[in-house]
Design a protein around this motif. Structure first.
Motif, PDB file in Angstrom:
ATOM      1  N   LEU A 159       5.367   6.140   1.198  1.00 31.82           N
ATOM      2  CA  LEU A 159       5.592   6.107  -0.241  1.00 31.82           C
ATOM      3  C   LEU A 159       4.923   7.293  -0.932  1.00 31.82           C
ATOM      4  O   LEU A 159       5.428   7.822  -1.920  1.00 31.82           O
ATOM      5  CB  LEU A 159       5.046   4.789  -0.810  1.00 31.82           C
ATOM      6  CG  LEU A 159       5.335   4.498  -2.272  1.00 31.82           C
ATOM      7  CD1 LEU A 159       6.833   4.405  -2.516  1.00 31.82           C
ATOM      8  CD2 LEU A 159       4.657   3.204  -2.687  1.00 31.82           C
ATOM      9  N   HIS A 160       3.791   7.734  -0.403  1.00 31.23           N
ATOM     10  CA  HIS A 160       3.072   8.849  -1.008  1.00 31.23           C
ATOM     11  C   HIS A 160       3.270  10.136  -0.210  1.00 31.23           C
ATOM     12  O   HIS A 160       2.539  11.095  -0.373  1.00 31.23           O
ATOM     13  CB  HIS A 160       1.578   8.541  -1.048  1.00 31.23           C
ATOM     14  CG  HIS A 160       0.934   8.555   0.321  1.00 31.23           C
ATOM     15  ND1 HIS A 160       1.191   7.584   1.247  1.00 31.23           N
ATOM     16  CD2 HIS A 160       0.097   9.438   0.912  1.00 31.23           C
ATOM     17  CE1 HIS A 160       0.523   7.860   2.357  1.00 31.23           C
ATOM     18  NE2 HIS A 160      -0.145   8.979   2.179  1.00 31.23           N
ATOM     19  N   VAL A 182      -0.461  -1.105  -4.491  1.00 34.36           N
ATOM     20  CA  VAL A 182       0.263  -0.818  -5.718  1.00 34.36           C
ATOM     21  C   VAL A 182       1.436  -1.786  -5.837  1.00 34.36           C
ATOM     22  O   VAL A 182       1.890  -2.363  -4.857  1.00 34.36           O
ATOM     23  CB  VAL A 182       0.802   0.640  -5.744  1.00 34.36           C
ATOM     24  CG1 VAL A 182      -0.341   1.637  -5.695  1.00 34.36           C
ATOM     25  CG2 VAL A 182       1.785   0.883  -4.602  1.00 34.36           C
ATOM     26  N   ASP A 183       1.905  -1.964  -7.056  1.00 30.12           N
ATOM     27  CA  ASP A 183       3.134  -2.717  -7.284  1.00 30.12           C
ATOM     28  C   ASP A 183       4.300  -1.746  -7.297  1.00 30.12           C
ATOM     29  O   ASP A 183       4.300  -0.777  -8.061  1.00 30.12           O
ATOM     30  CB  ASP A 183       3.094  -3.422  -8.650  1.00 30.12           C
ATOM     31  CG  ASP A 183       2.070  -4.533  -8.692  1.00 30.12           C
ATOM     32  OD1 ASP A 183       1.904  -5.198  -7.662  1.00 30.12           O
ATOM     33  OD2 ASP A 183       1.456  -4.723  -9.756  1.00 30.12           O
ATOM     34  N   VAL A 194      -0.492   1.670 -10.676  1.00 33.59           N
ATOM     35  CA  VAL A 194      -1.762   1.774  -9.973  1.00 33.59           C
ATOM     36  C   VAL A 194      -2.954   1.395 -10.846  1.00 33.59           C
ATOM     37  O   VAL A 194      -4.070   1.344 -10.371  1.00 33.59           O
ATOM     38  CB  VAL A 194      -1.987   3.210  -9.430  1.00 33.59           C
ATOM     39  CG1 VAL A 194      -0.920   3.561  -8.436  1.00 33.59           C
ATOM     40  CG2 VAL A 194      -2.024   4.221 -10.567  1.00 33.59           C
ATOM     41  N   ALA A 195      -2.742   1.152 -12.146  1.00 34.28           N
ATOM     42  CA  ALA A 195      -3.889   0.873 -13.022  1.00 34.28           C
ATOM     43  C   ALA A 195      -3.435   0.148 -14.269  1.00 34.28           C
ATOM     44  O   ALA A 195      -2.250   0.036 -14.538  1.00 34.28           O
ATOM     45  CB  ALA A 195      -4.587   2.179 -13.405  1.00 34.28           C
ATOM     46  N   ARG A 238       0.852  -1.181   0.000  1.00 31.90           N
ATOM     47  CA  ARG A 238       0.000   0.000   0.000  1.00 31.90           C
ATOM     48  C   ARG A 238       0.895   1.241   0.000  1.00 31.90           C
ATOM     49  O   ARG A 238       1.947   1.238   0.622  1.00 31.90           O
ATOM     50  CB  ARG A 238      -0.901   0.014   1.248  1.00 31.90           C
ATOM     51  CG  ARG A 238      -1.937  -1.101   1.227  1.00 31.90           C
ATOM     52  CD  ARG A 238      -2.917  -0.936   2.376  1.00 31.90           C
ATOM     53  NE  ARG A 238      -3.890  -2.021   2.393  1.00 31.90           N
ATOM     54  CZ  ARG A 238      -4.983  -2.041   1.653  1.00 31.90           C
ATOM     55  NH1 ARG A 238      -5.242  -1.040   0.845  1.00 31.90           N
ATOM     56  NH2 ARG A 238      -5.818  -3.057   1.717  1.00 31.90           N
ATOM     57  N   PRO A 239       0.460   2.333  -0.669  1.00 34.03           N
ATOM     58  CA  PRO A 239       1.248   3.555  -0.646  1.00 34.03           C
ATOM     59  C   PRO A 239       1.517   4.059   0.761  1.00 34.03           C
ATOM     60  O   PRO A 239       2.489   4.758   0.995  1.00 34.03           O
ATOM     61  CB  PRO A 239       0.390   4.544  -1.437  1.00 34.03           C
ATOM     62  CG  PRO A 239      -0.404   3.688  -2.352  1.00 34.03           C
ATOM     63  CD  PRO A 239      -0.691   2.448  -1.563  1.00 34.03           C
TER      64      PRO A 239
END
Length: 373
Positions: A329-330, A350-351, A21-22, A3-4
Motif C-alpha cells: 500500500l505504501h 490505517v483505515d 492515519v490520524a 497495515r500499510p
C-alpha cells in the motif's frame, strides 16, 4: 484496519487507496453540509482534438472537510444554460485533482516528475482522492463520516489536470479509435513508424513494466513498439490524422462534416463541512498500478494484445487478457505522484476508507483485495 505494509492484490487497471492515519481537533458537534459548484476554464476543441490542460479550481477558503467530489464535462447551450455533454461527444480521459499547498512529504519527492504534474512546478504533489473519467460519470467519490479530505488554513483553490477528446460527430469507428490515443504522423518516424525521440522522452522512466508484461513484449512497455497512449495524446494533438489540417493524411471533407469548434468545461461539485472534533483527515496512498509490482512503480498504461478474431466475444475465455500484481500500500505505485502514505507509516494500522480504480475502453473489470486474507 490494515497495515500499510499489507500486500494488495490487483487484477487489471490502476487504483488509488484513500486512507486515514490520524484524527484532527476542531469544533465539536454536528457540522452543516454544504455544496459548492463551479466550472473550469473553457476548452475549445475541433473534432478529434485533444485538450490536456491544467485548471485552478476555486474552493471555499480552508480549512474545510471535503466529503464528496464529482465532476463531468458540460457545455453552454444557445441560451447560455450549462448542460451535460453527451458521452458520445466528448471523452473525459481523466481529471486528477492536486493541492499546491506546502508538501507534507520529503523534499526529494517534491522534485519528482510524474505524468499529470505541470512541467516546471514543484509543489503539486499533495494529492486529493479526486480523479476519474468518462467511465465513472454519475459516480461521485464519497467518504463516510467522519472521514474527509482536509484543506489548509486559507487554502482557496486546488489544481486539476483535465484531459478531454472531442469525438462529436465522428463515426463510431473513428471515435472508438480516438479513445485509444493512437500515435499519429506527428509522433512517428515516417521511415519505420516508431515514435520520435521527443515523444519517447515524455516518459522519463522506461523500464517500469512488471516482468509479466516485459516477457509478453507488451507494446506499451518499450519506445520501439509504442503505438499509442498518453504519450501521443498531448494538448493540441489530434487523435487521427484525418482531422488534423497540418497532416498529410488530412481529409478536409471528413473534418468539415464533423462540424466546428465545440467549447467544453469541467463542472465540479464538492460537498464539505467545517472541521469537527472527530474529523479524520484522509491521505492518498496512490498504489497499485497493474503494470507494476512490488519493485517497479508501473507504466501507467499497457496495451491489450489481440488474442483472437474480431468476431469472437468475451464468452471465449481465450480472448480475455488478464494482468495481476501484488504491491505494498505504501510501496512503489506512485506513478501519479500523489501518494502521501510514506514508508515511515509502514508499521501503523490505517483505515482503507475508499479505493477507486481507473480503467479505460477495452477493460472488462478490476478488483483489489488484501493478499494476506
Amino acid at each position: 484496519m490494515v497495515r500499510p505494509s499489507a500486500l494488495l492484490h490487483l487484477l487489471s487497471g490502476a487504483a488509488s487507496a484513500v486512507v486515514a492515519v490520524a484524527s484532527a481537533s476542531a469544533s465539536s458537534g454536528a457540522a452543516e453540509s454544504k455544496t459548492y459548484t463551479r466550472l473550469t476554464g473553457a476548452m475549445p476543441l475541433r473534432p478529434g482534438e485533444v485538450s490536456n490542460t491544467y485548471h485552478r479550481l476555486a474552493i471555499p477558503p480552508g480549512p474545510i472537510a471535503i466529503t464528496e467530489f464529482k465532476a463531468e464535462v458540460v457545455e453552454k447551450d444557445s441560451d447560455g444554460n450549462v448542460v451535460p455533454t453527451p458521452l458520445r461527444d466528448a471523452y473525459l480521459h481523466h481529471h486528477v485533482v492536486f493541492s499546491e499547498q506546502e508538501s507534507r512529504e520529503e523534499e526529494h519527492r517534491r522534485r519528482r516528475w510524474f505524468p499529470m504534474k505541470p512541467r516546471n512546478r514543484d509543489a503539486v504533489d499533495r494529492g486529493f482522492g479526486f480523479g476519474a473519467g468518462t467511465e465513472s460519470r454519475g459516480t461521485p467519490q464519497k467518504f463516510p463520516d467522519p472521514y474527509a479530505f482536509v484543506t489548509d488554513e486559507g487554502e482557496d483553490e486546488l489544481m486539476a489536470n483535465v484531459h478531454v477528446i472531442n469525438t462529436r460527430r465522428l463515426s463510431e469507428a473513428d471515435a472508438g479509435h480516438c479513445l485509444e490515443c493512437p500515435c499519429t504522423e506527428d509522433d512517428v518516424f515516417a521511415s519505420n513508424g516508431t515514435i520520435l525521440g521527443s515523444v519517447a522522452a515524455r516518459r522519463k522512466n522506461w523500464g517500469e513494466c512488471n516482468l509479466d508484461l516485459v516477457h509478453e513484449g507488451n507494446d506499451s512497455c518499450f519506445p520501439w513498439t509504442y503505438k499509442g497512449g498518453l504519450l501521443c495524446c498531448e494538448h493540441g494533438d489530434f487523435c487521427l490524422d484525418a482531422y488534423d489540417a497540418n497532416s498529410t493524411g488530412y481529409n478536409e471533407g471528413l473534418a468539415e462534416a464533423a462540424g466546428p469548434v465545440s467549447t467544453f468545461y469541467l463542472r465540479y461539485q464538492l460537498t464539505y463541512t467545517a472541521l469537527k472534533r472527530d474529523t479524520r483527515p484522509l491521505f492518498l496512498a496512490a498504489c497499485c498500478d497493474a503494470s507494476g509490482n512490488d519493485t517497479v512503480s508501473g507504466n501507467i498504461e499497457y496495451d491489450i494484445p489481440p488474442l483472437c478474431d474480431k468476431d469472437d466475444t468475451i464468452e471465449n475465455e481465450a480472448c480475455v487478457h488478464e494482468v495481476t500484481t501484488t504491491q505494498m500500500l505504501h510501496g512503489h505505485g506512485e506513478s501519479f505522484g500523489t501518494g502521501e502514505l510514506a514508508k515511515e507509516y509502514a508499521d501503523r494500522e490505517v483505515d482503507v476508507v475508499y479505493m477507486v480504480g481507473h480503467l479505460h475502453r477495452g477493460g472488462l473489470s478490476m478488483m483489489a483485495k488484501d493478499a494476506k486474507t
